[in-house]
Design an enzyme around this catalytic site. Sequence first.
Site, short mmCIF file in Angstrom:
data_model
loop_
_atom_site.label_atom_id
_atom_site.label_comp_id
_atom_site.label_asym_id
_atom_site.label_seq_id
_atom_site.Cartn_x
_atom_site.Cartn_y
_atom_site.Cartn_z
N GLY A 48 23.71 -45.78 77.51
CA GLY A 48 25.10 -46.13 77.23
C GLY A 48 25.53 -47.41 77.92
CG ASN A 49 25.80 -50.15 76.19
OD1 ASN A 49 26.50 -50.21 75.19
ND2 ASN A 49 24.51 -49.87 76.15
N GLY A 64 20.05 -51.56 82.63
CA GLY A 64 19.21 -50.75 83.48
C GLY A 64 19.75 -50.33 84.82
CB SER A 95 24.38 -53.63 78.01
OG SER A 95 23.92 -52.73 77.02
CB SER A 96 19.25 -53.70 75.87
OG SER A 96 19.64 -52.34 75.75
CD GLU A 97 21.95 -51.00 72.19
OE1 GLU A 97 21.87 -51.94 71.37
OE2 GLU A 97 21.34 -49.93 72.05
CG HIS A 116 26.31 -47.24 73.08
ND1 HIS A 116 26.14 -46.37 72.03
CD2 HIS A 116 25.06 -47.53 73.55
CE1 HIS A 116 24.85 -46.14 71.85
NE2 HIS A 116 24.17 -46.82 72.77
CG HIS A 118 22.44 -42.56 74.51
ND1 HIS A 118 21.24 -42.96 75.04
CD2 HIS A 118 22.92 -43.62 73.84
CE1 HIS A 118 21.00 -44.22 74.71
NE2 HIS A 118 22.02 -44.65 73.99
CE1 TYR A 137 45.42 -33.03 64.63
CE2 TYR A 137 44.94 -30.72 64.24
CZ TYR A 137 45.46 -31.71 65.04
OH TYR A 137 46.03 -31.41 66.25
CG HIS A 179 21.10 -45.54 69.44
ND1 HIS A 179 20.81 -46.88 69.25
CD2 HIS A 179 21.58 -45.45 70.72
CE1 HIS A 179 21.06 -47.56 70.35
NE2 HIS A 179 21.54 -46.71 71.25
CE1 TYR A 232 50.30 -36.38 69.07
CE2 TYR A 232 48.60 -37.86 69.86
CZ TYR A 232 49.23 -36.63 69.89
OH TYR A 232 48.79 -35.66 70.74
#
Length: 236
Positions: A48-49, A64, A95-97, A116, A118, A137, A179, A232
Site C-alpha cells: 500500500g501507499n 519499501g 512508492s513503486s506505484e 492504496h 491491499h 446503498y 492486487h 450529506y
Amino acid sequence: MSGASEGFRAGEAAQRARDARAQAEMRQQIVDTAREMERLGINQGTSGNVSARWHDGLLITPSGVPCAALSREQIVWMPLDVRDDDPLFEAQRPSSEWRFHRDILRARSDVNAVVHTHSQAATALAIHSRGIPAHHYMVAAAGGNSIRCAPYAIFGSQALSDHALEALHERLACLLAHHGVIALGRDLARALWLANEVEVLAKQYLLACQLGEPPLLSDAQMEEVIEKFKGYGPRK
C-alpha cells in the site's frame, strides 16, 4: 538596503517559513494515514501507499518502508509532470506505484489525496476480477452504482495506471485485479474513510454471496442515493 526592500525580504522569509510548516504538517498527515491503515487492518507491512497533492506536485510515501518505521522526512515530493528518467529518482525512492498517484492527481482536479491498500476482502474479490455491485446503498459513496475492478497489470507499470484511471472514471474508488484497492478523496481523511468503507462493503458482499447471488439495488435506486449524498455530511 531600503526599508521597503527589507520589509519585502522579511515577508518572503515569513512566507517560506509558513510553507515549510504547512508541508511538514502534510507530511505528518501522510505518515499518520499510513499508520491508521495498518491499525484498521486494511494494510500491512510495506504494501500500500499514500499520496496528497502539494502545490504543483505531490507528496508520496517512499518505497519499501514499513509504516511503523516511516517518518515525515522520508515522504517524497515529486512534480505532477515527473517522468521515468527524472533525476530526482537518483536521490529518492518514491512508492513503486507513483505512476497511478501522479496520473490520478493530474487528471482529477476534484481529488487531493490517494490511498492504496491491499485489504483482504476487497482483494479477494479482485483476485476473481470482480467488482462490488449495488448490494448496499453505501456503494454510492464511491460515486456510482458499482465499484469497478480494473484489469490486471504488473505493479508500478504505466499499464496499471491506465487501467486504474479508466476504472475510476466518474468514481472515487476501484479494485485492481489480483492486487488491491484505490480510494480517492478531497483530503486524506476522506480517502482513508472510503478505503475502509470499500473493505466493509467487500466483506458484506462476500458474506451475502454465501446465501446465493445477492439481490441488487436498481440503477434508479442508486441514482436516488447518489443525489441524496450530495447534501450529506458537514459543510465547510
